[in-house]
Design an enzyme around this catalytic site. Structure first.
Site, mmCIF file in Angstrom:
data_model
loop_
_atom_site.group_PDB
_atom_site.id
_atom_site.type_symbol
_atom_site.label_atom_id
_atom_site.label_comp_id
_atom_site.label_asym_id
_atom_site.label_seq_id
_atom_site.Cartn_x
_atom_site.Cartn_y
_atom_site.Cartn_z
ATOM 1 N NE ARG A 37 -2.937 0.286 3.221
ATOM 2 C CZ ARG A 37 -2.544 1.000 4.515
ATOM 3 N NH1 ARG A 37 -2.438 2.132 4.511
ATOM 4 N NH2 ARG A 37 -2.402 0.109 5.631
ATOM 5 C CE1 TYR A 69 -16.171 9.200 -16.287
ATOM 6 C CE2 TYR A 69 -15.801 9.215 -13.997
ATOM 7 C CZ TYR A 69 -16.043 8.434 -15.141
ATOM 8 O OH TYR A 69 -16.377 7.149 -15.049
ATOM 9 C CE LYS A 114 -12.559 5.125 -18.499
ATOM 10 N NZ LYS A 114 -12.831 6.620 -17.866
ATOM 11 C CG ASP A 170 -9.678 13.467 -16.032
ATOM 12 O OD1 ASP A 170 -9.146 12.967 -16.700
ATOM 13 O OD2 ASP A 170 -10.844 13.175 -15.323
HETATM 14 C C1 LIG Z 1 -13.273 7.157 -16.742
HETATM 15 C C2 LIG Z 1 -12.966 8.486 -16.444
HETATM 16 C C3 LIG Z 1 -12.545 8.772 -14.894
HETATM 17 C C4 LIG Z 1 -12.860 7.764 -13.930
HETATM 18 O O1 LIG Z 1 -11.712 6.757 -13.989
HETATM 19 P P1 LIG Z 1 -12.038 5.248 -13.614
HETATM 20 O O2 LIG Z 1 -11.052 4.577 -14.161
HETATM 21 O O3 LIG Z 1 -13.536 4.586 -14.343
HETATM 22 O O4 LIG Z 1 -12.335 5.175 -12.020
HETATM 23 C C5 LIG Z 1 -12.172 9.924 -14.642
HETATM 24 N N1 LIG Z 1 -12.176 10.998 -15.661
HETATM 25 C C6 LIG Z 1 -12.624 10.691 -16.878
HETATM 26 C C7 LIG Z 1 -12.208 11.843 -17.936
HETATM 27 C C8 LIG Z 1 -12.892 9.545 -17.291
HETATM 28 O O5 LIG Z 1 -13.085 9.107 -18.625
#
Ligand SMILES: *Cc1c(COP(=O)(O)O)cnc(C)c1O
Length: 415
Positions: free
Chosen positions: A74, A127, A224, A199
């Site tokens: 962790r 998001y 992603k 982000d």
């Molecule tokens: C999918 C996504 C998230 C969240 O990510 P997870 O891996 O599903 O927890 C945050 N920001 C954006 C822009 C996303 O597309």
């Protein structure tokens, strides 16, 4: 065997348990430790172990205070650290922190930097998960949030307050594909001494490096583009400096949304082909956006490469290598057309998520954003007939054949 880098005080490790003839019960628990000498693995080694053994009590004690030591997963694991360092280098940051999901990264950053009574400026088209966290913090912790369009520096300046602790942006908004003018917005925050988190999931560090444009923290859902193969959840945050990293790391260790080493390993495996995937996804998306825009079933197509895009000039500056793999279209037939389209595709899949090697389509108004009424949908830039397409790496002609037949079905059904 003594490691070449072992401190002089370390005792050499015995290769077998101390008794001369250990019982098979003991041998089963203590397999021999095979060291790789004279060569090195070309692939990243998977260190699945969560706990590490030390030769000296002092070294273990020191491990508790050093973020670079490995004692308990962790707090750090070599495979996870490899991912953190890899993404930090791609983003041009001082250090990275890996999480079990993108939301783990979002939460760690928000909860570390905000306290009760703090004020956040965030862009409207966020998001959904991030919007939910901010809403929750507002309701339960008295965090105040001001939403801005994300395209106007003066709007940000007007929103800042003495207690503003964070400006939170996304490079490319979902599903509108609006592009934030990061340098202009970050400059306003910097004047006020407010840190900026971006982000960067939709762009990936290959299309945009927000730290180069004035951001202090970059967040990724590694689920992603970074991982890219629909087989792992993950998140990474990258920090401009070690001070900010230290603040968030302390919180992250407490929060415990740590990355499983195998998930980090899968992400690192995906990362090796990131440039090939993103290049193809951008090229496919630009080509499909242009063809979709010209189809009679489509009222509007949105992709930063299109001349009609409202942030065309910002995109040319910020995303010179490509506008990303997400295209959204507004179908002239509204909600029914959207549903027909996503059920009519054959090569593409009806799925949430994005950044995958496979092409994915979804209809926000009936799925991810179904709780929003017409006014809220409009505010988020989503129409009843909006369809989001996350373009994959398939051959562009096969993708067009599929999308075109789905659009033709939409027209036929409406006729
Ligand atoms: C999918 C996504 C998230 C969240 O990510 P997870 O891996 O599903 O927890 C945050 N920001 C954006 C822009 C996303 O597309």
């Amino acid at each position: 065997m003594t490691r070449p880098d072992a401190p002089p005080s370390a005792r050499p490790r015995p290769e077998t348990p101390p008794s001369v003839h250990p019982h098979p019960d003991t041998l089963a628990v203590h397999p021999p430790h095979v060291e790789v000498t004279g060569s090195r693995p070309l692939g990243v080694p998977l260190h699945q172990g969560h706990v590490f053994a030390f030769d000296s009590a002092d070294a273990l004690a020191e491990g508790f205070t050093s973020p670079d030591a490995f004692l308990y997963a962790r707090l750090g694991n070599p495979t996870v650290r490899t991912l953190e360092d890899a993404v930090a280098r791609l983003e041009g940051g001082a250090s990275g922190l890996s999480f079990a999901s993108g939301m783990g990264a979002v939460n760690a950053v928000l909860l570390s930097l905000l306290g009760s009574g703090a004020h956040v400026v965030a862009q409207t088209c966020l998001y959904g998960g991030t919007y939910a966290v901010l809403t929750d913090l507002a309701a339960r912790w008295g965090v105040h949030v001001t939403y801005v369009s994300g395209t106007d520096p003066e709007e940000v300046r007007a929103a800042l307050r003495p207690e503003t602790r964070l400006l939170y942006l996304e490079t490319i908004a979902n599903p509108t594909t609006r592009v934030s003018d990061l340098p202009a917005l970050a400059a306003v925050a910097a004047e006020a001494g407010v840190p900026v988190a971006v982000d960067n999931t939709f762009a990936s560090p290959l299309l945009c490096r927000p730290l180069d444009h004035g951001a202090d923290v970059v967040i990724h859902s590694a689920t992603k583009y970074l991982a890219g193969h629909a087989d792992v959840l993950g998140g990474v945050a990258v920090f401009k400096d070690r001070e900010l990293y230290g603040r968030v790391r302390r919180h992250a260790v407490e929060q415990g949304a740590s990355t499983d080493p195998f998930a980090a390993w899968l992400t690192l495996r995906g990362l090796q082909t990131l440039s090939l995937r993103v290049e193809r996804q951008c090229a496919n998306a630009a080509e499909l956006a242009a063809r979709l825009a010209a189809h009679p079933a489509v009222a509007a197509a949105r992709h930063p490469s299109l001349a009609s895009h409202p942030d065309r000039e910002v995109a040319a500056r910020l995303l010179p290598a490509g506008g990303g793999g997400v295209v959204s279209i507004d179908l002239a037939g509204g909600r029914d057309a959207g549903r027909t389209f996503v059920e009519a595709v054959r090569l593409a899949s009806l799925s949430v998520s994005l950044g995958d090697v496979k092409t994915l389509v979804m209809h926000p108004a009936s799925t991810s954003h179904h709780q929003l009424d017409a006014a809220a949908l409009a505010a988020a830039g989503i129409g009843a007939g909006t369809v989001r397409i996350s373009v994959g790496i398939e051959h562009v002609e096969d993708l067009w054949t599929d999308l075109e037949q789905a659009l033709d079905q939409v027209l036929k059904k409406a006729a």
